[in-house]
Every structure is written in C-alpha cells, then in structure tokens.
Design an enzyme around this catalytic site. Structure first.
Site, PDB file in Angstrom:
ATOM      1  N   HIS A 272      -4.604  13.915 -14.435  1.00 22.33           N
ATOM      2  CA  HIS A 272      -2.809  13.319 -14.780  1.00 22.33           C
ATOM      3  C   HIS A 272      -2.175  12.584 -15.659  1.00 22.33           C
ATOM      4  CE1 HIS A 272       1.324  13.802 -13.571  1.00 22.33           C
ATOM      5  NE2 HIS A 272       1.392  12.296 -13.477  1.00 22.33           N
TER       6      HIS A 272
ATOM      7  N   HIS B  35       5.923  16.697 -17.837  1.00 21.21           N
ATOM      8  CA  HIS B  35       5.000  16.934 -16.816  1.00 21.21           C
ATOM      9  C   HIS B  35       5.091  18.398 -16.415  1.00 21.21           C
ATOM     10  CE1 HIS B  35       5.242  12.853 -15.810  1.00 21.21           C
ATOM     11  NE2 HIS B  35       4.681  12.352 -14.559  1.00 21.21           N
TER      12      HIS B  35
ATOM     13  N   HIS C 195       1.488  19.709 -15.812  1.00 25.85           N
ATOM     14  CA  HIS C 195       0.774  19.718 -14.449  1.00 25.85           C
ATOM     15  C   HIS C 195       0.167  21.152 -15.020  1.00 25.85           C
ATOM     16  CE1 HIS C 195       3.780  17.837 -11.661  1.00 25.85           C
ATOM     17  NE2 HIS C 195       2.974  16.952 -12.352  1.00 25.85           N
TER      18      HIS C 195
ATOM     19  N   LYS D  87       7.348   9.385  -3.283  1.00 26.29           N
ATOM     20  CA  LYS D  87       6.844  10.174  -3.384  1.00 26.29           C
ATOM     21  C   LYS D  87       4.733  10.783  -2.634  1.00 26.29           C
ATOM     22  CE  LYS D  87       8.826  13.054  -6.477  1.00 26.29           C
ATOM     23  NZ  LYS D  87       8.739  13.826  -7.475  1.00 26.29           N
TER      24      LYS D  87
ATOM     25  N   ARG E 227      16.287  11.584 -11.050  1.00 24.88           N
ATOM     26  CA  ARG E 227      15.074  11.215 -10.906  1.00 24.88           C
ATOM     27  C   ARG E 227      14.067  12.255 -11.322  1.00 24.88           C
ATOM     28  NH1 ARG E 227      11.528   9.237  -5.577  1.00 24.88           N
ATOM     29  NH2 ARG E 227       9.262   8.642  -6.551  1.00 24.88           N
TER      30      ARG E 227
ATOM     31  N   ARG F 248       5.023  11.446  13.401  1.00 23.03           N
ATOM     32  CA  ARG F 248       6.789  11.672  12.351  1.00 23.03           C
ATOM     33  C   ARG F 248       6.629  10.757  11.901  1.00 23.03           C
ATOM     34  NH1 ARG F 248       8.290  13.912  17.479  1.00 23.03           N
ATOM     35  NH2 ARG F 248       7.577  15.799  17.368  1.00 23.03           N
TER      36      ARG F 248
ATOM     37  N   ASN G  78      10.356  12.979 -14.568  1.00 18.07           N
ATOM     38  CA  ASN G  78       8.839  14.173 -14.982  1.00 18.07           C
ATOM     39  C   ASN G  78       9.215  14.823 -16.195  1.00 18.07           C
ATOM     40  OD1 ASN G  78       9.178  14.793 -12.029  1.00 18.07           O
ATOM     41  ND2 ASN G  78      10.402  15.584 -11.843  1.00 18.07           N
TER      42      ASN G  78
ATOM     43  N   GLU H 272       2.255   7.426 -18.754  1.00 20.52           N
ATOM     44  CA  GLU H 272       2.788   7.377 -17.850  1.00 20.52           C
ATOM     45  C   GLU H 272       3.704   5.812 -18.794  1.00 20.52           C
ATOM     46  OE1 GLU H 272       3.877   9.549 -15.586  1.00 20.52           O
ATOM     47  OE2 GLU H 272       3.064  10.252 -15.010  1.00 20.52           O
TER      48      GLU H 272
ATOM     49  N   LYS I 236      11.547   1.922 -13.338  1.00 19.26           N
ATOM     50  CA  LYS I 236      11.395   3.189 -12.169  1.00 19.26           C
ATOM     51  C   LYS I 236      11.983   2.769 -10.805  1.00 19.26           C
ATOM     52  CE  LYS I 236       8.489   6.342  -9.221  1.00 19.26           C
ATOM     53  NZ  LYS I 236       7.000   7.253  -9.240  1.00 19.26           N
TER      54      LYS I 236
ATOM     55  N   GLU J 254      16.044  12.908  -5.509  1.00 20.86           N
ATOM     56  CA  GLU J 254      15.791  13.280  -6.860  1.00 20.86           C
ATOM     57  C   GLU J 254      16.728  15.760  -6.392  1.00 20.86           C
ATOM     58  OE1 GLU J 254      11.953  14.567  -8.362  1.00 20.86           O
ATOM     59  OE2 GLU J 254      12.058  16.144  -9.282  1.00 20.86           O
TER      60      GLU J 254
HETATM   61  N1  GLY Z   1       6.271  10.240 -10.613  1.00 22.32           N
HETATM   62  C1  GLY Z   1       7.484  10.829 -10.668  1.00 22.32           C
HETATM   63  C2  GLY Z   1       8.904  10.151  -9.724  1.00 22.32           C
HETATM   64  O1  GLY Z   1       8.013   9.443  -8.572  1.00 22.32           O
HETATM   65  O2  GLY Z   1       9.741  10.555  -9.515  1.00 22.32           O
END
Ligand code: GLY
Length: 343
Positions: free
Chosen positions: A246, A230, A234, A139, A223, A117, A227, A181, A209, A219
């Site tokens: 990507h 994106h 995607h 993430k 946040r 966990r 994206n 990016e 970031k 998010e």
């Molecule tokens: N790659 C987008 C984020 O980390 O929120």
C-alpha cells in the site's frame, strides 16, 4: 512521550480517545484497558505469528493469530475471529486489542465492530504506516475479490498505543511504506516532517490525521484528502495482486495525481517538481508506474474505487490545496496514464 487526542466530541456521547506515542508505551496497556467503560473482564488479542511484541495484561487474555498477507484480509478471517470470541465467552463489555500492522488493526477493528454489534477495541500498531495512518480514525474493514476494503465500518478505537520500540526492527520495505503515507502528509500541510526526530515525526503525523478525522469523521467531505495518491495506488495494489504494498503504491499515486493535476491546469510545473523532489529525493520512494497492468486495466480499477460515486474521483492538488475532485475526465486520465506508462 506524546499524547494526541482524537476529539470526536459532539452528539450524545463523547468518543474521544488518546493516541500515545513514545518508546515503551506498550506498558500503558493495562492502564488504558482499566479506564474503559464498561470495565472489560477479558481481552481478545489479535495479532500475527511474525509480530514479536510482548503484550501483557492482568486480564485473562485469548490470543488469535491471523494469516500473513492481503489474502487473509477477508470476511472468512472475520468469521473465524468472531467464532473464536464466542467460544472464549467474550461479552459486549470485553475488549479486542489489535497488535500489528495496518492489516491486523483493520481486521481487528472490523471484528470488534461486528461482534455483538460492536465491542471496544484498542490498537497497538507495530509499523510506521499503522502508527501514522491505519490505526487512527476508525476505518476498519476487509477486501472482496472485487476490490480493497469494500466491506467495513467506521469503528473508532478506544485508544492507540504507538510504541516506537516496535520500529527498531522494522524491515526496510515497511519503512518505505510508512514513508509513502508520510509524504502524503507533507503535501497536506507543507510540514517538513523528515526534519523531525522519530517521536516528533510520528506525533505530528498523528496530530494531522487527528485534526482531519475530528473535522469529518465519516468522510462526508474533507476526510477524503487523506486519500491523496490513493486512487491509482489501490488500482496498482490490485493489478499487481498485492505485490506492490500500500505505502509503496501511495508514493507512485501521489506523483500520478500531481501529473494529472498539472494536465488539468490545477498546478504548475514547479509544484509537480516539488512532488518529485519530496517523494523521490527526500523520502527516496518510487515515482514511476511499474508495468503491472495496461492503461485500460488501471482505468477500469480506478472506476471501481470506493470514492468513485460519479465517474472518476481523484484527490488533487490545486489553487485551494489538496481536495477531492469528482467526475475527472476519463480521456485525460487515460492520456496521463499512457504517458506515464510509456514515457
Ligand atoms: N487512510 C485514510 C483515512 O483514514 O481516512
């Protein structure tokens, strides 16, 4: 050397951590591991056969290699890793170290989040994209046949070492992916990142970031601006069966998002041209949508995007800057797609 703190203070526990950027910073791994609480007794190193970074630590080290390619970013790989951790006798007090590109750190982070966990993870990203994006912010996850990163967890690393020496031999394609990016950060802040030297450039992207993640770790709002570009990206990755990587897809997605924003009256032609100049000229990246799927297929994939809670969701530039926009009219998206594909 630069040290950026990702500040997640608040609540019962302080989960802030450092991202260290510089040449040779891999030498700080032992120091970073020995500062963890509880102090780990074993390291599970997760990497790929192609990654030639020497990682040494004074702790007993169990090495796990995962396959190269998005097809290995799946639950079967996570199961194999966790079974390996159990066989190696890893306890809740031990640590996973992910060494590689974004795929490795995403999978390593999710295995660490799941085993017992949740055990500590330290990331050592070896690509530009990994250093400025994937390894920071917690993430983690893997793909399902139905879409990218559909299973995962927010699981913050305990530290990140961005050793710029790893970039000396980075293939041209990987540099392009990182630049996709980086172009995104350009539009989030207006910073001329291309004018900075490598250490300052990576350090500044990490700072941008870190600031966004600190303001909205899970998010629930802001946040999502990370994206930018994106939603189409995607879809292109899936439609091309991951032939389009990507970061390459993000550069195309940024231009599509700008075209859509212009069509919706959110930005003017000058701002669209600025997108084309930055993405196409400053970073030398692709701006046109390749023929990897019909407009119908791409639209269907965009409806399946994780952000799409209510209809189509895009991150779009506009009078308030870059922001998430929910419920974008599918007919307008379709029109802009048709023009971009056939124009
Ligand atoms: N790659 C987008 C984020 O980390 O929120």
């Amino acid at each position: 050397m630069q040290r950026v703190s990702v500040s997640l203070a608040g609540g019962a526990d302080d989960r802030s951590y450092d991202v260290v950027v510089g040449h040779g910073v891999i030498d700080q791994l032992d120091e970073m591991l020995s500062a963890l609480l509880p102090t780990p007794q074993r390291v599970a190193l997760i990497t790929q056969p192609s990654i030639g970074i020497e990682v040494s630590t004074s702790l007993p080290l169990h090495r796990f290699e995962i396959g190269i390619g998005e097809q290995f970013k799946n639950l079967a790989t996570v199961q194999e890793l966790c079974e390996g951790f159990a066989e190696a006798g890893l306890t809740r007090g031990d640590v996973v170290v992910g060494v590689g590109g974004g795929m490795v750190t995403d999978v390593a982070g999710f295995a660490a989040a799941s085993y017992h966990r949740g055990i500590s993870v330290v990331h050592v990203p070896t690509t530009l994209l990994g250093m400025i994006d994937a390894a920071i912010g917690g993430k983690t996850g893997v793909n399902l046949p139905q879409g990218k990163n559909l299973v995962g967890a927010f699981w913050q690393p305990s530290g990140v070492l961005c050793d710029l020496d790893a970039l000396a031999t980075l293939p041209e394609r990987e540099v392009r992916c990182g630049n996709g990016e980086m172009a995104k950060y350009h539009f989030l802040t207006g910073d001329d990142l291309a004018a900075l030297d490598l250490e300052a450039r990576v350090g500044r992207c990490v700072e941008i970031k870190a600031e966004v993640v600190a303001s909205d770790e899970r998010e629930s709002g802001r946040r999502a601006i990370l994206n930018y570009g994106h939603t189409l990206a995607h879809a292109l990755e899936i439609a091309s069966d991951h032939d389009i990587a990507h970061g390459e897809a993000v550069s195309i997605g940024l231009i599509f998002a700008a075209r859509l924003a212009q069509r919706l009256g959110r930005i003017d032609a000058a701002r669209l041209n600025e997108h084309l100049d930055v993405v196409g000229d400053l970073y030398g990246l692709k701006t046109e949508i390749p023929k990897v799927g019909s407009a119908d297929e791409l639209l269907e994939l965009m409806f399946r995007d994780k952000k799409a809670i209510d209809g189509l969701t895009f991150v779009l530039d506009g009078p308030n800057g870059v922001e998430p926009v929910v419920g974008v009219d599918a007919a307008v998206v379709r029109e802009v797609l048709d023009e971009a594909l056939n124009g």
